[in-house]
Design an enzyme around this catalytic site. Structure first.
Site, PDB file in Angstrom:
ATOM      1  CD  GLU A  46      -2.659   1.237   2.312  1.00  7.86           C
ATOM      2  OE1 GLU A  46      -3.820   1.781   2.321  1.00  7.86           O
ATOM      3  OE2 GLU A  46      -2.258   0.601   3.539  1.00  7.86           O
ATOM      4  CD  GLU A  71       2.059   8.145   5.338  1.00 11.30           C
ATOM      5  OE1 GLU A  71       2.418   9.188   4.982  1.00 11.30           O
ATOM      6  OE2 GLU A  71       1.161   7.522   4.716  1.00 11.30           O
ATOM      7  CG  ASN A  97       8.944  10.379  -2.282  1.00 16.58           C
ATOM      8  OD1 ASN A  97       8.132   9.811  -2.922  1.00 16.58           O
ATOM      9  ND2 ASN A  97       9.324  11.392  -1.997  1.00 16.58           N
ATOM     10  CG  ASP A 119      -2.711  15.303  -1.101  1.00 16.25           C
ATOM     11  OD1 ASP A 119      -3.601  16.217  -1.784  1.00 16.25           O
ATOM     12  OD2 ASP A 119      -2.122  15.867  -0.139  1.00 16.25           O
TER      13      ASP A 119
END
Length: 214
Positions: A46, A71, A97, A119
């Site tokens: 993920e 994350e 990243n 986002d």
């Protein structure tokens, strides 16, 4: 959006190196060694893992899969760590990243990628930051095998439309498309924190599965 730093986050993350992997590059091509069973299993990742509920629940339901969350923000990842303390050896996290994913994973190593409530970067000048921009899709294409899948969920209709077009223009085929996932929610749908929040407000959830054809 500026994220508030969490006091003690760094120390807590550093105290759990078997959950938040401090040097993920060392497992590139052999991620099974980072899990307690040391067994070769499908690897699902993920990107933009957020607060960790999704992978925690997925690892309970599907124990025959290894799960990794990537994350960027330490202040978010520490919450994912806290939710997965009791899942050590079943779920792993990388503080890093997505743009550097090829440093963490070998070509064809990831069987499935999840992009959950990323986002949306709504301004056009920020389009390259969206995790379904062509630049990111080229990375995913190298990390996925043929028939490897990307599962995307979002509450943002504009991002969803952008993503569908981006998938289609960059060599992916769409397997399923839902513009209101919870209207007839599949029994196997595992909700994220954001998904529960937006759904409770009546916001439709958009979902698609894209794959690389052979």
């Amino acid at each position: 959006m500026r994220l508030r730093k969490k006091p003690g986050a760094t120390d807590k993350i550093n105290a759990h190196p078997t959950i938040v992997i401090p040097q993920p590059e060392q497992y590139r091509g052999r991620w099974e060694e980072a899990f307690s069973d040391q067994t070769k299993k499908p690897l699902h990742v993920e990107f933009g893992t957020g607060k960790g509920q999704f992978l925690r629940d997925m690892s309970d339901i599907y124990p025959d899969v290894h799960y990794i969350g990537v994350e960027l923000y330490e202040s978010v990842l520490v919450t994912a760590l806290e939710k997965n303390i009791n899942h050590e050896g079943k779920v792993a996290f990388i503080l890093g990243n997505v743009a550097d994913a090829k440093d963490y994973f070998k070509e064809g190593e990831i069987d499935r990628i999840y992009l959950n409530f990323m986002d949306p970067w709504p301004k056009n000048r920020h389009a390259k930051r969206r995790l379904t921009h062509a630049n990111f899709l080229e990375i995913y294409k190298q990390l996925l095998p043929k028939d490897g899948e990307i599962h995307l969920k979002t509450d943002n209709e504009g991002l969803f439309e952008f993503s569908l077009q981006s998938f289609s223009e960059n060599g992916f085929q769409l397997k399923t498309v839902s513009v209101n996932l919870h209207r007839d929610e599949p029994e196997d749908n595992v909700r994220t924190e954001y998904e529960e929040k937006f759904s409770s407000k009546g916001q439709p959830i958009f979902r698609t599965e894209a794959y690389i054809p052979q």
